[in-house]
Design a protein around this motif. Sequence first.
Motif, PDB file in Angstrom:
ATOM      1  N   VAL A  23      -9.430   4.015   7.344  1.00  0.00           N
ATOM      2  CA  VAL A  23      -8.882   3.176   6.320  1.00  0.00           C
ATOM      3  C   VAL A  23      -9.116   4.338   5.081  1.00  0.00           C
ATOM      4  O   VAL A  23      -8.090   4.060   4.133  1.00  0.00           O
ATOM      5  N   LYS A  24     -10.077   4.786   4.923  1.00  0.00           N
ATOM      6  CA  LYS A  24     -10.405   5.797   3.489  1.00  0.00           C
ATOM      7  C   LYS A  24      -9.181   6.818   3.457  1.00  0.00           C
ATOM      8  O   LYS A  24      -8.872   7.065   2.495  1.00  0.00           O
ATOM      9  N   GLU A  27      -5.793   5.410   2.781  1.00  0.00           N
ATOM     10  CA  GLU A  27      -5.821   4.945   1.228  1.00  0.00           C
ATOM     11  C   GLU A  27      -5.474   6.113   0.446  1.00  0.00           C
ATOM     12  O   GLU A  27      -4.712   6.036  -0.593  1.00  0.00           O
ATOM     13  N   LYS A  28      -6.285   7.240   0.836  1.00  0.00           N
ATOM     14  CA  LYS A  28      -6.063   8.555   0.079  1.00  0.00           C
ATOM     15  C   LYS A  28      -4.518   8.749   0.220  1.00  0.00           C
ATOM     16  O   LYS A  28      -3.950   9.357  -0.804  1.00  0.00           O
ATOM     17  N   VAL A  30      -1.988   7.142   0.874  1.00  0.00           N
ATOM     18  CA  VAL A  30      -0.883   6.375   0.231  1.00  0.00           C
ATOM     19  C   VAL A  30      -0.951   6.696  -1.100  1.00  0.00           C
ATOM     20  O   VAL A  30       0.119   6.639  -1.842  1.00  0.00           O
ATOM     21  N   LYS A  31      -2.191   6.743  -1.742  1.00  0.00           N
ATOM     22  CA  LYS A  31      -2.223   6.955  -3.147  1.00  0.00           C
ATOM     23  C   LYS A  31      -1.620   8.482  -3.376  1.00  0.00           C
ATOM     24  O   LYS A  31      -0.860   8.518  -4.468  1.00  0.00           O
TER      25      LYS A  31
END
Length: 83
Positions: A23-24, A27-28, A30-31
């Motif tokens: 997940v982390k 998230e990175k 996607v950002k």
Amino acid sequence: MNKPNFLDDLQAKIQHAIDNSPVKDVEKNVKAMLNQGFSRLDLVTREEFDIHVQVLAKTRSKLEELEARVAELEEQLKKNAPQ
């Protein structure tokens, strides 16, 4: 098992699972993708936008003053023009 200890233990396990999950990384990624996409667009920051709003407001005010002055001068010309 004590309820507060059970909940604390459950929360710790969930947090550990999240920390070790992809997940982390997702998230990175996607950002990073969003930042890359935004950098390709012709966008302005909020600060730049606010500055332009102020400049336009000042320009509009000056334009209204000049229009009033022109109307005043035109009126004077009409009064002073030979008929």
